[in-house]
Motif scaffolding. Sequence first.
Motif, PDB file in Angstrom:
ATOM      1  N   THR A   1      15.727  53.138  84.066  1.00  0.00           N
ATOM      2  CA  THR A   1      17.102  53.491  84.443  1.00  0.00           C
ATOM      3  C   THR A   1      17.229  53.589  85.952  1.00  0.00           C
ATOM      4  OG1 THR A   1      17.430  54.753  82.400  1.00  0.00           O
ATOM      5  CG2 THR A   1      18.930  55.211  84.215  1.00  0.00           C
ATOM      6  N   ASP A   2      18.224  52.900  86.520  1.00  0.00           N
ATOM      7  CA  ASP A   2      18.497  52.986  87.954  1.00  0.00           C
ATOM      8  C   ASP A   2      19.322  54.239  88.205  1.00  0.00           C
ATOM      9  OD1 ASP A   2      19.131  52.735  90.608  1.00  0.00           O
ATOM     10  OD2 ASP A   2      19.921  50.686  90.459  1.00  0.00           O
ATOM     11  N   ILE A   3      18.705  55.267  88.777  1.00  0.00           N
ATOM     12  CA  ILE A   3      19.408  56.536  88.938  1.00  0.00           C
ATOM     13  C   ILE A   3      20.469  56.483  90.035  1.00  0.00           C
ATOM     14  CG2 ILE A   3      17.393  57.811  88.107  1.00  0.00           C
ATOM     15  CD1 ILE A   3      16.986  58.764  91.009  1.00  0.00           C
TER      16      ILE A   3
ATOM     17  N   VAL B   1       5.612  57.988  83.514  1.00  0.00           N
ATOM     18  CA  VAL B   1       6.421  56.777  83.570  1.00  0.00           C
ATOM     19  C   VAL B   1       6.353  56.167  84.969  1.00  0.00           C
ATOM     20  CG1 VAL B   1       7.970  57.625  81.786  1.00  0.00           C
ATOM     21  CG2 VAL B   1       8.535  58.032  84.175  1.00  0.00           C
ATOM     22  N   GLU B   2       6.667  54.886  85.040  1.00  0.00           N
ATOM     23  CA  GLU B   2       6.662  54.165  86.310  1.00  0.00           C
ATOM     24  C   GLU B   2       7.940  54.468  87.090  1.00  0.00           C
ATOM     25  OE1 GLU B   2       5.354  49.860  86.665  1.00  0.00           O
ATOM     26  OE2 GLU B   2       7.533  49.662  86.939  1.00  0.00           O
ATOM     27  N   VAL B   3       7.795  54.604  88.387  1.00  0.00           N
ATOM     28  CA  VAL B   3       8.946  54.772  89.278  1.00  0.00           C
ATOM     29  C   VAL B   3       8.927  53.605  90.257  1.00  0.00           C
ATOM     30  CG1 VAL B   3      10.090  56.233  90.979  1.00  0.00           C
ATOM     31  CG2 VAL B   3       8.843  57.281  89.083  1.00  0.00           C
ATOM     32  N   SER B   4       9.998  52.809  90.237  1.00  0.00           N
ATOM     33  CA  SER B   4      10.075  51.625  91.087  1.00  0.00           C
ATOM     34  C   SER B   4      11.199  51.784  92.105  1.00  0.00           C
ATOM     35  CB  SER B   4      10.310  50.379  90.226  1.00  0.00           C
ATOM     36  OG  SER B   4      10.387  49.224  91.040  1.00  0.00           O
ATOM     37  N   VAL B   5      10.860  51.666  93.363  1.00  0.00           N
ATOM     38  CA  VAL B   5      11.823  51.774  94.464  1.00  0.00           C
ATOM     39  C   VAL B   5      11.970  50.399  95.098  1.00  0.00           C
ATOM     40  CG1 VAL B   5      12.232  52.793  96.735  1.00  0.00           C
ATOM     41  CG2 VAL B   5      11.261  54.192  94.899  1.00  0.00           C
ATOM     42  N   GLU B   6      13.210  49.933  95.223  1.00  0.00           N
ATOM     43  CA  GLU B   6      13.447  48.590  95.749  1.00  0.00           C
ATOM     44  C   GLU B   6      14.470  48.614  96.879  1.00  0.00           C
ATOM     45  OE1 GLU B   6      14.594  46.159  92.455  1.00  0.00           O
ATOM     46  OE2 GLU B   6      12.707  46.453  91.363  1.00  0.00           O
ATOM     47  N   HIS B   7      14.031  48.180  98.067  1.00  0.00           N
ATOM     48  CA  HIS B   7      14.887  47.982  99.237  1.00  0.00           C
ATOM     49  C   HIS B   7      15.741  49.213  99.537  1.00  0.00           C
ATOM     50  CE1 HIS B   7      13.603  43.856  98.949  1.00  0.00           C
ATOM     51  NE2 HIS B   7      14.108  43.764  97.730  1.00  0.00           N
ATOM     52  N   LEU B   8      15.106  50.370  99.525  1.00  0.00           N
ATOM     53  CA  LEU B   8      15.821  51.631  99.686  1.00  0.00           C
ATOM     54  C   LEU B   8      16.051  51.945 101.169  1.00  0.00           C
ATOM     55  CD1 LEU B   8      16.730  53.537  97.378  1.00  0.00           C
ATOM     56  CD2 LEU B   8      14.828  55.027  97.998  1.00  0.00           C
TER      57      LEU B   8
ATOM     58  N   LEU C   1      14.367  60.301  95.164  1.00  0.00           N
ATOM     59  CA  LEU C   1      13.766  59.892  93.898  1.00  0.00           C
ATOM     60  C   LEU C   1      14.347  60.649  92.708  1.00  0.00           C
ATOM     61  CD1 LEU C   1       9.929  59.471  94.592  1.00  0.00           C
ATOM     62  CD2 LEU C   1      11.717  57.728  94.606  1.00  0.00           C
ATOM     63  N   ILE C   2      14.816  61.875  92.930  1.00  0.00           N
ATOM     64  CA  ILE C   2      15.353  62.662  91.816  1.00  0.00           C
ATOM     65  C   ILE C   2      16.879  62.737  91.858  1.00  0.00           C
ATOM     66  CG2 ILE C   2      13.298  64.036  91.409  1.00  0.00           C
ATOM     67  CD1 ILE C   2      14.454  66.232  93.107  1.00  0.00           C
ATOM     68  N   GLY C   3      17.492  61.976  92.758  1.00  0.00           N
ATOM     69  CA  GLY C   3      18.941  61.899  92.780  1.00  0.00           C
ATOM     70  C   GLY C   3      19.641  63.037  93.475  1.00  0.00           C
ATOM     71  N   LEU C   4      18.899  63.880  94.207  1.00  0.00           N
ATOM     72  CA  LEU C   4      19.554  64.928  94.988  1.00  0.00           C
ATOM     73  C   LEU C   4      20.258  64.346  96.201  1.00  0.00           C
ATOM     74  CD1 LEU C   4      16.936  67.837  94.918  1.00  0.00           C
ATOM     75  CD2 LEU C   4      19.082  67.659  93.645  1.00  0.00           C
ATOM     76  N   LEU C   5      19.762  63.215  96.689  1.00  0.00           N
ATOM     77  CA  LEU C   5      20.397  62.481  97.786  1.00  0.00           C
ATOM     78  C   LEU C   5      20.676  61.059  97.327  1.00  0.00           C
ATOM     79  CD1 LEU C   5      18.224  63.666 100.838  1.00  0.00           C
ATOM     80  CD2 LEU C   5      20.553  64.400 100.265  1.00  0.00           C
ATOM     81  N   GLN C   6      21.808  60.526  97.728  1.00  0.00           N
ATOM     82  CA  GLN C   6      22.193  59.164  97.361  1.00  0.00           C
ATOM     83  C   GLN C   6      21.826  58.212  98.498  1.00  0.00           C
ATOM     84  OE1 GLN C   6      23.313  58.362  94.441  1.00  0.00           O
ATOM     85  NE2 GLN C   6      23.948  56.242  94.691  1.00  0.00           N
ATOM     86  N   PRO C   7      21.078  57.153  98.232  1.00  0.00           N
ATOM     87  CA  PRO C   7      20.711  56.211  99.297  1.00  0.00           C
ATOM     88  C   PRO C   7      21.901  55.364  99.720  1.00  0.00           C
ATOM     89  CG  PRO C   7      19.946  55.380  97.188  1.00  0.00           C
ATOM     90  CD  PRO C   7      20.507  56.743  96.927  1.00  0.00           C
ATOM     91  N   ASP C   8      21.812  54.797 100.914  1.00  0.00           N
ATOM     92  CA  ASP C   8      22.863  53.894 101.394  1.00  0.00           C
ATOM     93  C   ASP C   8      22.828  52.585 100.620  1.00  0.00           C
ATOM     94  OD1 ASP C   8      23.336  55.882 103.230  1.00  0.00           O
ATOM     95  OD2 ASP C   8      22.200  54.911 104.829  1.00  0.00           O
ATOM     96  N   GLN C   9      21.642  52.134 100.312  1.00  0.00           N
ATOM     97  CA  GLN C   9      21.483  50.919  99.518  1.00  0.00           C
ATOM     98  C   GLN C   9      20.115  50.926  98.866  1.00  0.00           C
ATOM     99  OE1 GLN C   9      21.976  48.080 102.795  1.00  0.00           O
ATOM    100  NE2 GLN C   9      19.803  47.575 102.654  1.00  0.00           N
ATOM    101  N   GLY C  10      19.939  50.024  97.889  1.00  0.00           N
ATOM    102  CA  GLY C  10      18.679  49.946  97.170  1.00  0.00           C
ATOM    103  C   GLY C  10      18.763  50.652  95.824  1.00  0.00           C
ATOM    104  N   SER C  11      17.649  50.650  95.113  1.00  0.00           N
ATOM    105  CA  SER C  11      17.619  51.215  93.773  1.00  0.00           C
ATOM    106  C   SER C  11      16.367  52.055  93.556  1.00  0.00           C
ATOM    107  CB  SER C  11      17.683  50.103  92.725  1.00  0.00           C
ATOM    108  OG  SER C  11      16.578  49.221  92.862  1.00  0.00           O
TER     109      SER C  11
END
Length: 429
Positions: free
Chosen positions: A66-68, A3-10, A50-60
């Motif tokens: 699904t935006d994790i 599947v595609e993984v899209s990272v935006e303004h992280l 990318l796997i949600g072990l850490l939460q970013p300050d901003q971005g998706s």
Amino acid sequence: MGVEVSVEHLTKSFGSQTIWRDVTLTLPSGEVNALLGPSGTGKSVFLKTLIGLLQPDQGSVIVDGTDITQCSAKELYEIRKLFGVLFQDGALFGSMSLYDNIAFPLREHTRKKEDEIRRIVMEKVDLVGLTGAEDKLPGEISGGMRKRAGLARALVLDPEIILCDEPDSGLDPVRTAYISQLLIDINAQIDATILIVTHNINIARTIPDNIGMLFRKELVMFGPREVLLTSHEPVVKQFLSGDRFGPIGMSEEKDEAVAAKEAAMQAAGISGGGTKDDFSIIQPQVQPNPGMPERKAIKRHRERVKELLPSLPESAQEAIRRSMAEEDEVAARNRGESAQVPAGVGAHARSEAGAETQADLNAPAGADTSGQTDQFTSVDNGHSPSDAVTEQFPAYQDGSSSDETSAGGRHHGDGATGDDRSGEKSQGR
């Protein structure tokens, strides 16, 4: 298919320290990607985000739509089943045998019976060359063997996305070549999306379809490997050559005094210690072993590269076309060999990825004896491929071209370095 993984303004920080900011990229479905960068630039942090072990300050982070960063804990749990992760240190449970470590995801996420679990686990154990060591504890084997056990665990659910944090660390060059080949074979079999974090330049040159690089808290580049390998970006050229002269210093921020001193040394002909390989020559990408299916990602990737070709310097276009021709030759040769390979031989070849010696198995505890166009996601949809390159790859804005490459360069499609060491001369003797 992966599947595609899209990272935006992280953006991610720990307290007042920014790790990286405004990172935007897309890992195309079913393609192999590599992430480079000096030590301490947050590559492992990026994987954990990318796997949600850490939460970013901003971005998706959008995985399979699904935006994790915004989903519920239950949704995140389900999304994580798509991933197989090889952590940098293996991350094995110290009180469990290698067998139980590898079986853990099957017991946690499936309802398979133990005989089916054993069949799958032993298949993966054989795949990474650990047959005979499955009953040992992680503390009883070498670091390289722990790394391979971690890879077996990452593969046990046949994931759609595989994240590998420095798969070559703790492995000797031969085992590194086998593990690299294994990842290519797996991609050919299940079309998984793969992201490899590495410092190994040979892996970066021969394994991925796409390469990105983090430096000074930003994503310097992300795109087809052919574009990055022919780039004029100083930090990219320095990193690929392993030279101390350039933007990268012992600390990430090289001060002006040190930079000026090194520039003077370089002007005086003093070596910075880096390889003198011509990195404008693109080594052909490693192909699946004979007996494996052809990689579906190759066609998708090549179509995207062809769209970008007209916007690149002439020398880069020439190098890329030559590389494509050589890859086609290797693929054709592999097809011919595959027609003569009995069924199952491809799988057996992979099991050679580290057949352990008895000395390895009896090593002291802790001993390491194993010696798409949308890829440019920051670009508005209305821009042309040429606009995409000039915005995402600033080194090409001035239209400068790289040095002409030698038509006589030797290339290999098997993960070898391609260097001819037989002609090296002794210095100072």
